[in-house]
Design a protein around this motif. Structure first.
Motif, mmCIF file in Angstrom:
data_model
loop_
_atom_site.group_PDB
_atom_site.id
_atom_site.type_symbol
_atom_site.label_atom_id
_atom_site.label_comp_id
_atom_site.label_asym_id
_atom_site.label_seq_id
_atom_site.Cartn_x
_atom_site.Cartn_y
_atom_site.Cartn_z
ATOM 1 N N UNK A 1 2.398 3.849 -3.550
ATOM 2 C CA UNK A 1 1.334 3.167 -4.277
ATOM 3 C C UNK A 1 0.549 2.217 -3.389
ATOM 4 N N UNK A 2 -0.307 1.422 -4.009
ATOM 5 C CA UNK A 2 -1.308 0.646 -3.273
ATOM 6 C C UNK A 2 -0.849 -0.754 -2.866
ATOM 7 N N UNK A 3 0.446 -1.074 -3.007
ATOM 8 C CA UNK A 3 0.915 -2.413 -2.631
ATOM 9 C C UNK A 3 0.557 -2.737 -1.186
ATOM 10 N N UNK A 4 0.633 -1.738 -0.314
ATOM 11 C CA UNK A 4 0.344 -1.941 1.110
ATOM 12 C C UNK A 4 -1.084 -2.422 1.351
ATOM 13 N N UNK A 5 -1.976 -2.135 0.407
ATOM 14 C CA UNK A 5 -3.387 -2.515 0.542
ATOM 15 C C UNK A 5 -3.540 -4.028 0.690
ATOM 16 N N UNK A 6 -2.602 -4.801 0.134
ATOM 17 C CA UNK A 6 -2.683 -6.258 0.220
ATOM 18 C C UNK A 6 -2.515 -6.765 1.654
ATOM 19 N N UNK A 7 -2.148 -5.882 2.568
ATOM 20 C CA UNK A 7 -2.090 -6.293 3.978
ATOM 21 C C UNK A 7 -3.437 -6.831 4.449
ATOM 22 N N UNK A 8 -4.506 -6.353 3.825
ATOM 23 C CA UNK A 8 -5.840 -6.831 4.184
ATOM 24 C C UNK A 8 -6.000 -8.329 4.020
ATOM 25 N N UNK A 9 -5.191 -8.945 3.155
ATOM 26 C CA UNK A 9 -5.267 -10.405 2.968
ATOM 27 C C UNK A 9 -4.859 -11.146 4.240
ATOM 28 N N UNK A 10 -4.014 -10.533 5.059
ATOM 29 C CA UNK A 10 -3.544 -11.199 6.280
ATOM 30 C C UNK A 10 -4.576 -11.167 7.393
ATOM 31 N N UNK A 11 -5.585 -10.301 7.249
ATOM 32 C CA UNK A 11 -6.553 -10.143 8.338
ATOM 33 C C UNK A 11 -7.381 -11.409 8.572
ATOM 34 N N UNK A 12 -7.639 -12.159 7.494
ATOM 35 C CA UNK A 12 -8.510 -13.335 7.635
ATOM 36 C C UNK A 12 -7.903 -14.354 8.602
ATOM 37 N N UNK B 1 11.275 -13.001 -2.002
ATOM 38 C CA UNK B 1 12.431 -12.515 -1.241
ATOM 39 C C UNK B 1 11.971 -11.819 0.043
ATOM 40 N N UNK B 2 12.318 -12.331 1.239
ATOM 41 C CA UNK B 2 11.872 -11.710 2.498
ATOM 42 C C UNK B 2 12.543 -10.371 2.783
ATOM 43 N N UNK B 3 13.554 -10.007 1.966
ATOM 44 C CA UNK B 3 14.249 -8.746 2.170
ATOM 45 C C UNK B 3 13.650 -7.619 1.335
ATOM 46 N N UNK B 4 12.685 -7.958 0.483
ATOM 47 C CA UNK B 4 11.963 -6.934 -0.262
ATOM 48 C C UNK B 4 10.895 -6.359 0.662
ATOM 49 N N UNK B 5 10.811 -5.056 0.700
ATOM 50 C CA UNK B 5 9.981 -4.369 1.689
ATOM 51 C C UNK B 5 8.531 -4.833 1.676
ATOM 52 N N UNK B 6 7.855 -4.711 0.524
ATOM 53 C CA UNK B 6 6.463 -5.117 0.405
ATOM 54 C C UNK B 6 6.281 -6.000 -0.818
ATOM 55 N N UNK B 7 5.886 -7.240 -0.614
ATOM 56 C CA UNK B 7 5.420 -8.111 -1.689
ATOM 57 C C UNK B 7 4.112 -8.729 -1.227
ATOM 58 N N UNK B 8 3.455 -9.441 -2.120
ATOM 59 C CA UNK B 8 2.193 -10.086 -1.734
ATOM 60 C C UNK B 8 2.422 -11.064 -0.589
ATOM 61 N N UNK B 9 3.503 -11.866 -0.676
ATOM 62 C CA UNK B 9 3.755 -12.872 0.358
ATOM 63 C C UNK B 9 4.099 -12.207 1.692
ATOM 64 N N UNK B 10 4.865 -11.138 1.626
ATOM 65 C CA UNK B 10 5.237 -10.429 2.851
ATOM 66 C C UNK B 10 4.011 -9.855 3.542
ATOM 67 N N UNK B 11 3.139 -9.237 2.757
ATOM 68 C CA UNK B 11 1.956 -8.591 3.333
ATOM 69 C C UNK B 11 0.901 -9.606 3.754
#
Length: 639
Positions: free
Chosen positions: A96-107, A249-259
């Motif tokens: 699914x699209x959870x990975x898309x939130x990685x774009x938030x880290x680009x700024x 949780x830092x052990x969860x693969x993809x969350x908003x905070x992680x990405x």
């Protein structure tokens, strides 16, 4: 992680009923060959323009005359390799699209390099990022950083070359070693002959090819399934459109905070301190142009991420209407996107060739950047300090030879990768294991004036040990359990780095971590926190060792290597607070550029002042750290 890619033999071509076998037409071969020939022609053109007159500055830094636009596209292309083009759609299709939130880290991941790392590196007038380490610490720290970087890139180059070639061979029947040799030789020639300018301009061309290839897939695919609106509707109905997951949780693969925040450290290791990127900043005409090129990468990265995610959604909608063949259902993640593209674009001569050219352009841009950056650090950090009498002509000739030799080494590493089997995962992981500690080493020097050379070396070693401990430990435990390594395990893939390795990590299946305890749970740390974890280890250990060994007492400190954190913080406070924390101007201290300032002054509240005063603390444009003697202004703060 990519064990299936490394161990599986090329799959036989089997066509499903009513679907033609995925093969290249003559038009596809022509399109593909044209892309390679044009890349080679751009490199040869820049080599011919300066034939016999190239200086070492032109080869390694494009004579410091590059504009904002080509540098920005080159920054984008350097880590947008073929594995990323294959990886993001597979991630979106599967999870699914959870990975898309990685774009938030680009700024933040691009804003911080633009305003912190670029000014420090550019004003010191460096050629290699690791020159900074000698100016800040000493020669031993510089050599440690250089050797670590070389090890990182040499291991990784062969994997970047071999992995997409193997996937291409499995899906299209395109000869594996012919594609490996073609990529390696074409890349080595134009990088060795044309230098950084050739690399940057071929990156521009290859970025456009990557864009067109992905755009063709989105347009044709969405048209076949009823438009992008229908694609989104199908994905939403089947739970592929992810909401914001706020689990801390830092052990969860993809969350908003992680990405969004863990991804910042990954971006910093990519765009802040990696030699391949720093070299492009330093090739800019001015410091402002370098900063603007970093800003320009932000929208480009967002577009690239969106295109990769849209391909994944289109692929999902397509296979809701058109069933997969048994061959496609059994494909490894790295092969799945290629099967989809060859299936989708069949009957449209030239478009399959364009997408394959898109993949190869990704590999060419990444590998050529690696060749050039490796030649630069070898010349500037290992050879010239030992042989200062080396003439300009000799250094120029040697840099060309080194770039070509690294090209041959890349081919050798590709062969080694083909023999590694499941250990290929470890080879890819090494790249990410090194990125975080190197980021920590530069941050330790830039933000902490009390850090000394011993602290830097011990901190780097501690960071590397921690990285390899968790990275290799997670691989071993995953293999021992008979389960495919988890995505968090591929945390070791967070470099600088590298979008390529990060994307490969996203292809991992999900695993349950709630039942894990102790070290096993530590091994499942999300890969996007990995760079943050390792860089923090370097800083904490480095500071402790420095404080226990007396800090910088009795040593000299180059003020141009320190970023003025406190004055920047003061500038954000209200004027009344600034007056209470006002700084008394210290008398001017004459010192050569890169010259010493007594550690007692720097260690007892001595901080840089205003922006104008800060500018005096670094060399003027065009100066070298061995040159003239500007004035440094220091201030003493009363808290």
């Amino acid at each position: 992680m990519m064990g299936a890619m490394s161990t599986s033999a090329p799959l036989e071509q089997t066509s499903r009923p009513g679907v033609a076998t995925s093969t290249f037409s003559v038009v596809d071969y022509v399109v593909f060959a044209l892309v390679l020939l044009l890349s080679l022609a751009i490199g040869l053109y820049h080599a011919y323009r300066g034939w016999g007159g190239h200086t070492i500055g032109q080869l390694l830094l494009a004579d410091r005359k590059m504009g904002c636009f080509p540098v920005a596209l080159s920054l984008l292309a350097t880590f947008q390799s073929a594995v990323a083009i294959l990886g993001v759609p597979s991630e979106i299709y599967t999870f699914g699209t959870q990975y898309w939130f990685l774009g938030c880290s680009y700024f933040l991941g691009l804003l911080i390099p633009a305003h912190i790392f670029i000014p420090v590196f550019y004003r010191l007038h460096l050629t290699s990022a690791y020159e900074y380490l000698e100016l800040r610490f000493n020669k031993a720290v510089r050599i440690c950083g250089t050797v670590t970087f070389i090890f990182q890139m040499v291991i990784y180059m062969g994997v970047v070359l071999y992995a997409p070639s193997l996937a291409l061979n499995a899906v299209t029947g395109f000869d594996l070693w012919l594609s490996v040799l073609t990529l390696g030789i074409v890349c080595a020639f134009y990088t060795a002959l044309g230098g950084l300018k050739a690399v940057i301009w071929t990156d521009v061309f290859q970025t456009l090819v990557m864009f067109l290839g992905q755009l063709a897939v989105i347009i044709v695919g969405s048209a076949k399934v009823g438009g992008l609106g229908h694609v989104w509707e199908v994905a939403a109905q089947n739970g592929r459109i992810s909401g914001i997951e706020l689990d801390p949780d830092p052990f969860v693969r993809h969350t908003f905070w992680t990405l969004a925040f863990g991804g910042v450290f990954m971006m910093l290791s990519l765009y802040g301190v990696n030699q391949a990127q720093v070299q492009r900043y330093l090739s800019s005409r001015t410091e402002r142009a370098a900063m603007l090129s970093c800003y320009a990468v932000f929208p480009c990265q967002q577009v690239v991420l969106c295109m990769g995610c849209l391909i994944g959604l289109v692929m999902y909608a397509y296979y809701q209407e058109y069933p997969k063949s048994a061959q496609q259902a059994q494909a490894a993640p790295d092969q799945f996107v290629l099967y989809f593209v060859m299936d989708l674009l069949q009957g449209l001569p030239g478009l399959p060739g364009l997408f394959v050219a898109c993949l190869f352009s990704g590999s060419l841009s990444t590998i050529s950047s690696a060749f050039n950056s490796l030649a630069t650090v070898t010349i500037e950090d290992l050879i010239r300090p030992r042989f200062p009498e080396l003439s300009e002509a000799q250094a120029t000739r040697l840099s060309k030879i080194l770039a070509f030799c690294y090209g041959l080494l890349c081919l050798g590493m590709a062969y080694v990768s083909s023999q590694m089997g499941p250990v290929l995962q470890a080879a890819i992981s090494i790249f990410g294991m090194v990125g975080g500690p190197l980021l920590g080493l530069f941050c330790l020097g830039m933000f902490f004036p009390c850090a000394n050379p011993l602290g830097a070396i011990v901190g780097l070693l501690a960071g590397l040990i921690m990285a390899f401990w968790i990275g290799i430990g997670s691989i071993v435990t995953s293999m021992g359990s008979g389960v495919a390594p988890s995505a968090p395990n591929s945390s070791s893939l967070s470099p600088p780095t590298n979008m390529t390795t990060i994307t490969m990590a996203t292809l991992m299946p999900l695993t349950t971590v709630s039942r894990l305890t102790g070290l096993q749970r530590l091994y499942k740390l999300s890969y996007l926190w990995y760079s943050a974890h390792n860089s923090t280890t370097v800083i904490v250990v480095g500071l402790l060792v420095s404080l226990l060994t007396g800090g910088m007492r009795g040593r000299t400190l180059n003020p141009g290597t320190i970023y003025p954190v406190w004055p920047k913080v003061l500038a954000l406070l209200p004027l009344s607070c600034q007056k209470r924390l006002s700084c008394k101007s210290y008398s001017q201290v004459d010192s050569p550029v890169g010259g010493p300032v007594s550690p007692e002054k720097m260690g007892n509240g001595m901080l840089w002042g205003s922006r104008d005063q800060e500018a005096l603390a670094v060399p003027e444009a065009g100066a070298t750290h061995q040159g003239s003697s500007p004035t440094f202004i220091l201030q003493e703060t009363s808290l």
